[in-house]
Design a protein around this motif. Structure first.
Motif, short mmCIF file in Angstrom:
data_model
loop_
_atom_site.label_atom_id
_atom_site.label_comp_id
_atom_site.label_asym_id
_atom_site.label_seq_id
_atom_site.Cartn_x
_atom_site.Cartn_y
_atom_site.Cartn_z
N LYS A 177 -9.56 -41.82 53.76
CA LYS A 177 -9.35 -40.42 53.45
C LYS A 177 -7.90 -40.01 53.78
CE LYS A 177 -11.54 -35.96 53.84
NZ LYS A 177 -12.78 -35.24 54.07
N GLU A 178 -7.45 -40.46 54.92
CA GLU A 178 -6.08 -40.17 55.34
C GLU A 178 -5.08 -40.76 54.35
OE1 GLU A 178 -5.86 -40.55 59.78
OE2 GLU A 178 -3.93 -41.43 59.24
N LEU A 179 -5.37 -41.99 53.95
CA LEU A 179 -4.52 -42.69 52.98
C LEU A 179 -4.42 -41.88 51.68
CD1 LEU A 179 -3.08 -45.44 52.58
CD2 LEU A 179 -5.16 -46.20 51.44
N HIS A 180 -5.56 -41.36 51.25
CA HIS A 180 -5.55 -40.57 50.02
C HIS A 180 -4.75 -39.28 50.21
CE1 HIS A 180 -7.12 -37.57 47.13
NE2 HIS A 180 -6.79 -38.54 46.32
N GLN A 181 -4.89 -38.66 51.37
CA GLN A 181 -4.13 -37.43 51.62
C GLN A 181 -2.64 -37.71 51.61
OE1 GLN A 181 -6.00 -36.07 55.21
NE2 GLN A 181 -7.76 -35.25 54.12
N ARG A 182 -2.27 -38.91 52.03
CA ARG A 182 -0.87 -39.30 52.06
C ARG A 182 -0.35 -39.66 50.67
NH1 ARG A 182 2.36 -43.10 55.98
NH2 ARG A 182 0.37 -43.54 56.95
N LEU A 183 -1.07 -40.53 49.97
CA LEU A 183 -0.56 -41.06 48.69
C LEU A 183 -0.93 -40.18 47.50
CD1 LEU A 183 -1.43 -44.86 49.11
CD2 LEU A 183 0.72 -43.72 49.65
N LYS A 184 -2.06 -39.46 47.63
CA LYS A 184 -2.55 -38.57 46.56
C LYS A 184 -2.74 -39.29 45.23
CE LYS A 184 -1.18 -34.22 48.55
NZ LYS A 184 -0.62 -34.69 49.84
N THR A 185 -3.09 -40.56 45.29
CA THR A 185 -3.36 -41.29 44.06
C THR A 185 -4.79 -40.99 43.61
OG1 THR A 185 -1.93 -43.05 44.87
CG2 THR A 185 -3.39 -43.61 43.03
N THR A 186 -4.96 -40.73 42.33
CA THR A 186 -6.29 -40.51 41.76
C THR A 186 -7.20 -41.66 42.17
OG1 THR A 186 -5.14 -39.55 39.88
CG2 THR A 186 -7.50 -40.03 39.60
N THR A 187 -8.39 -41.35 42.69
CA THR A 187 -9.26 -42.40 43.21
C THR A 187 -10.69 -42.23 42.71
OG1 THR A 187 -7.92 -42.56 45.23
CG2 THR A 187 -10.15 -43.46 45.35
N VAL A 188 -11.28 -43.32 42.25
CA VAL A 188 -12.71 -43.32 41.93
C VAL A 188 -13.35 -44.35 42.85
CG1 VAL A 188 -14.47 -43.48 40.14
CG2 VAL A 188 -12.11 -42.88 39.52
N TYR A 189 -14.32 -43.89 43.63
CA TYR A 189 -14.86 -44.68 44.73
C TYR A 189 -16.38 -44.73 44.56
CZ TYR A 189 -15.56 -45.67 49.80
OH TYR A 189 -15.90 -46.20 51.01
N MET A 200 -16.03 -38.06 52.40
CA MET A 200 -14.73 -38.44 51.85
C MET A 200 -14.32 -37.74 50.56
SD MET A 200 -15.13 -42.51 52.41
CE MET A 200 -13.55 -43.02 51.80
N ALA A 201 -15.29 -37.32 49.75
CA ALA A 201 -14.97 -36.94 48.37
C ALA A 201 -14.41 -35.53 48.23
CB ALA A 201 -16.23 -37.06 47.51
N ASP A 202 -13.53 -35.35 47.23
CA ASP A 202 -13.24 -34.01 46.73
C ASP A 202 -14.40 -33.58 45.84
OD1 ASP A 202 -10.66 -33.86 47.83
OD2 ASP A 202 -9.83 -34.97 46.12
#
Ligand SMILES: Nc1ncnc2c1ncn2[C@@H]1O[C@H](COP(=O)(O)OP(=O)(O)O)[C@@H](O)[C@H]1O
Ligand SMILES: [Mg+2]
Length: 355
Positions: A177-189, A200-202
């Protein structure tokens, strides 16, 4: 980074249809989690986004471009799998650098990106190790490092935490989650674990048997499940569900033991629903201790320290309750309970849809 649009996507293996027309809009930078029981089609859908499965119908766009017929390596995505799929004979650094070497990126650029990914993931002093010399959590980080190094438009994750023990899973959840907040890369999990999805999800997409049951922000799904499937799937312990009918007095629950039926209080019944066969839903954490409430027999008590989970029997049915308080009652004794009627749910008995 890019948006991803999934429009009426279908998948059949031979004559067996496994994805039945799915529509999902994923915004640029969004963290979307596909969640549902095993076999519902999550991996299939993810693999279609990656280009590892062909698409039987509908359209997938990454950014403005329809990618139905674009091969995986031209889609600018990076996928992280449950089993990590690291090369055992390569060091951490070489594993992370592999895809860039393959496309003959300049050496300095490779080194810079590997160093940066290693810093982000706390792998800087493990770069010369081999996968066999790493713990499960470290291997998982290397698999993510390999994805980060590629700096893709979209990250795809398929149950990346399933092989980790419970404690590490919680820690990695926070890290991703932290990684996503940092990189802001579109993610499908993808995960089958609703807690992972909630935390974790938006946006969560709840899938079941190849369809989307509901899509929305985590707390929105928790507060307003559209149907019985979502109501039962999201939340832990699961929502209690009682069959019965709506009356002027409240909700008259069927007593499967044949005794007197209990009437449960309801907040606001929808207009004209009196007499309707329905399912009454109340989450364990929305039942309160109440000396003046419904008399219930204690069956099992499970204290966790922070709260007390209690299974009770009333009106011939068993209910799970979670109380903030510790309780002194013993199994076989009676306690009073009442539901918080501002957060109880009603569903149509036949269709399962929220009333
Ligand atoms: N290669 C295949 N051939 C035939 N059926 C498949 C294949 N891959 C998956 N399926 C079927 O498609 C359905 C969805 O599978 P999958 O996407 O792996 O589910 P999930 O990831 O949600 O557990 C399952 O019923 C599975 O048996
Ligand atoms: Mg799967």
């Amino acid at each position: 980074m890019a948006s991803v649009q999934i429009a009426d996507v279908r998948k059949a293996y031979g004559s067996t249809q496994v994805i039945h027309g799915v529509d999902i809009d994923i915004d640029d930078g969004e963290f979307v989690i596909l969640v549902g029981p095993s076999g519902c089609g999550k991996s299939t859908l993810l693999r279609m986004i990656a280009g590892l499965e062909n698409i039987s119908g509908g359209e997938i766009r990454i950014g403005p471009k329809v990618v139905n017929d674009v091969p995986p390596k031209e889609r600018d995505i990076a996928m992280v799998f449950q089993n990590y799929a690291l090369y055992p004979h390569m060091t951490v650094a070489d594993n992370m650098a592999f895809s860039m070497k393959l496309r003959k990126a300049p050496k300095a650029e490779i080194e810079e990106r590997v160093t940066r990914a290693a810093q982000i993931l706390g792998l800087a002093n493990l770069l010369e190790r081999y996968p066999r010399q790493l713990s499960g959590g470290q291997r998982q980080r290397v698999a993510m490092g390999r994805a980060i190094v590629r700096d893709p438009q979209v990250f795809l994750f398929d149950e990346p935490l399933s092989n980790l023990d419970a404690k590490l899973r919680v820690q990695m959840r926070t890290e991703i989650k932290e990684l996503h907040q940092r990189l802001k890369t579109t993610t499908v999990y993808v995960t089958h674990d609703q807690i992972e999805a909630m935390t974790m999800a938006d946006k969560i997409v709840v899938m079941h048997d190849g369809i989307v049951e509901q899509m929305g922000a985590p707390l929105d799904l928790y507060d307003n499940p559209n149907n019985l499937f979502v109501a039962g799937f999201i939340g832990s312990p699961a929502m209690n569900m009682l069959k019965g009918k709506i009356t002027a007095a409240g909700f008259e629950a069927v007593n499967p033991k044949g005794g007197a039926s209990l009437v449960w209080p309801i907040g606001k019944a929808p207009a004209g629903s009196e007499g309707r066969e329905a399912v009454y839903g109340v989450r364990p954490e929305h039942v309160r201790l109440d000396p003046n409430g419904i008399k219930a027999e204690v069956v099992v008590i499970e204290p966790t320290g922070s709260e007390t989970q209690v299974v009770v029997r009333c009106g011939g049915q068993e209910l799970t309750c979670v109380f903030r308080e510790r309780i002194t009652a013993q199994p076989g004794e009676s306690i009073g309970i009442s539901p918080d009627t501002s957060v109880t749910h009603l569903f149509d008995a036949a269709s399962g849809k929220r009333l």
